[in-house]
Write an enzyme that holds these catalytic residues in place. Structure first.
Site, PDB file in Angstrom:
ATOM      1  N   GLY A  46       0.817  -1.067   0.008  1.00  0.00           N
ATOM      2  CA  GLY A  46      -0.309  -0.151  -0.042  1.00  0.00           C
ATOM      3  C   GLY A  46       0.629   1.433   0.011  1.00  0.00           C
ATOM      4  N   GLN A  51       3.165   9.670   0.570  1.00  0.00           N
ATOM      5  CA  GLN A  51       4.429   9.358   0.753  1.00  0.00           C
ATOM      6  C   GLN A  51       5.258   9.420  -0.908  1.00  0.00           C
ATOM      7  OE1 GLN A  51       2.194   5.479   2.193  1.00  0.00           O
ATOM      8  NE2 GLN A  51       4.278   5.084   2.965  1.00  0.00           N
ATOM      9  N   CYS A  94       5.227  -0.254   7.568  1.00  0.00           N
ATOM     10  CA  CYS A  94       5.431   1.352   6.738  1.00  0.00           C
ATOM     11  C   CYS A  94       6.311   1.668   5.579  1.00  0.00           C
ATOM     12  CB  CYS A  94       4.715   2.358   7.639  1.00  0.00           C
ATOM     13  SG  CYS A  94       4.928   4.292   6.508  1.00  0.00           S
ATOM     14  N   LEU A  95       6.440   1.458   3.996  1.00  0.00           N
ATOM     15  CA  LEU A  95       7.740   2.011   3.345  1.00  0.00           C
ATOM     16  C   LEU A  95       8.193   3.573   3.920  1.00  0.00           C
ATOM     17  CD1 LEU A  95       6.629   1.458   0.036  1.00  0.00           C
ATOM     18  CD2 LEU A  95       8.243  -0.212   1.829  1.00  0.00           C
ATOM     19  N   HIS A 136      -4.736   1.760   7.284  1.00  0.00           N
ATOM     20  CA  HIS A 136      -3.659   2.522   7.172  1.00  0.00           C
ATOM     21  C   HIS A 136      -3.225   3.945   6.657  1.00  0.00           C
ATOM     22  CE1 HIS A 136       1.518   1.021   7.703  1.00  0.00           C
ATOM     23  NE2 HIS A 136       1.006   2.817   6.391  1.00  0.00           N
ATOM     24  N   GLU A 137      -3.710   3.144   5.582  1.00  0.00           N
ATOM     25  CA  GLU A 137      -2.691   4.628   4.555  1.00  0.00           C
ATOM     26  C   GLU A 137      -3.857   5.321   4.377  1.00  0.00           C
ATOM     27  OE1 GLU A 137      -0.614   4.033   2.650  1.00  0.00           O
ATOM     28  OE2 GLU A 137      -0.853   1.349   2.673  1.00  0.00           O
ATOM     29  N   HIS A 140      -2.527   7.662   6.671  1.00  0.00           N
ATOM     30  CA  HIS A 140      -1.484   8.745   6.446  1.00  0.00           C
ATOM     31  C   HIS A 140      -2.012  10.108   5.538  1.00  0.00           C
ATOM     32  CE1 HIS A 140       2.010   6.500   5.966  1.00  0.00           C
ATOM     33  NE2 HIS A 140       1.607   5.490   5.846  1.00  0.00           N
TER      34      HIS A 140
HETATM   35 NI    NI Z   1       2.644   3.382   5.643  1.00  0.00          NI
END
Ligand code: NI
Length: 171
Positions: A46, A51, A94-95, A136-137, A140
């Protein structure tokens, strides 16, 4: 399509609230395409637009396993309008916080409204990993990170580690 750089902790942009898109147009679809390419390369399941440095309410998710056909879900302006009382725990990462994983509890199921790749309004009842990933997304888009859902002690430890790494020029 082109791959973008993913911003990481402690980039202040990660704490910014993203703005809704007015319409799903060619520029939105181009950004989505860049986001999926970036997400597949990472690799991740995701990614939110913020990001890659674009604070717009857009995200992509693909839960296809290795060897399965890719099945990207493109989401614009998501709004959760129902969540289950029952919660599930998943180990999240998380990236934007590389190499850090922790168990997080979230509602097991959510219902949301969003605009799809054609700009059409959709409703989705998500369960399992998809429900967790969507939450989660969407966090963000509101400047919230998964480390906000873990203990303060663990959060402060990881924040400190990334701040120090940035100072040393390792990120
Ligand atoms: Ni994330």
């Amino acid at each position: 399509m082109s791959r973008r750089d993913i911003i990481t902790l402690p980039d202040p942009l990660l704490r910014q609230v993203s703005k809704p898109v007015a319409t799903v147009d060619a520029s939105v679809r181009r950004l989505w395409d860049d986001m999926v390419e970036t997400m597949y390369a990472a690799p991740g399941i995701g990614l939110a637009a913020v990001q890659v440095g674009e604070p717009r309410r857009l995200l992509v998710i693909d839960l296809a396993k290795e060897g399965e056909d890719k099945k990207p879900l493109f989401v614009a302006n998501p709004e959760i309008f129902w969540e289950s009382e029952q919660v599930s725990e998943y180990e999240e990462g998380c990236l934007s916080i590389p190499d850090f994983y922790e168990m997080v509890s979230r509602p097991s199921e959510v219902k949301l409204r969003f605009l799809d790749r054609q700009g059409a309004a959709q409703e989705l009842h998500a369960t399992g990993l998809l429900a967790t990933c969507l939450q989660h997304e969407i966090d963000h888009l509101n400047g919230i990170l998964f480390i906000d859902h873990i203990s303060r002690l663990k959060r402060e430890r990881v924040v400190k580690k990334f701040a120090k790494a940035q100072k040393l020029g390792k990120l």
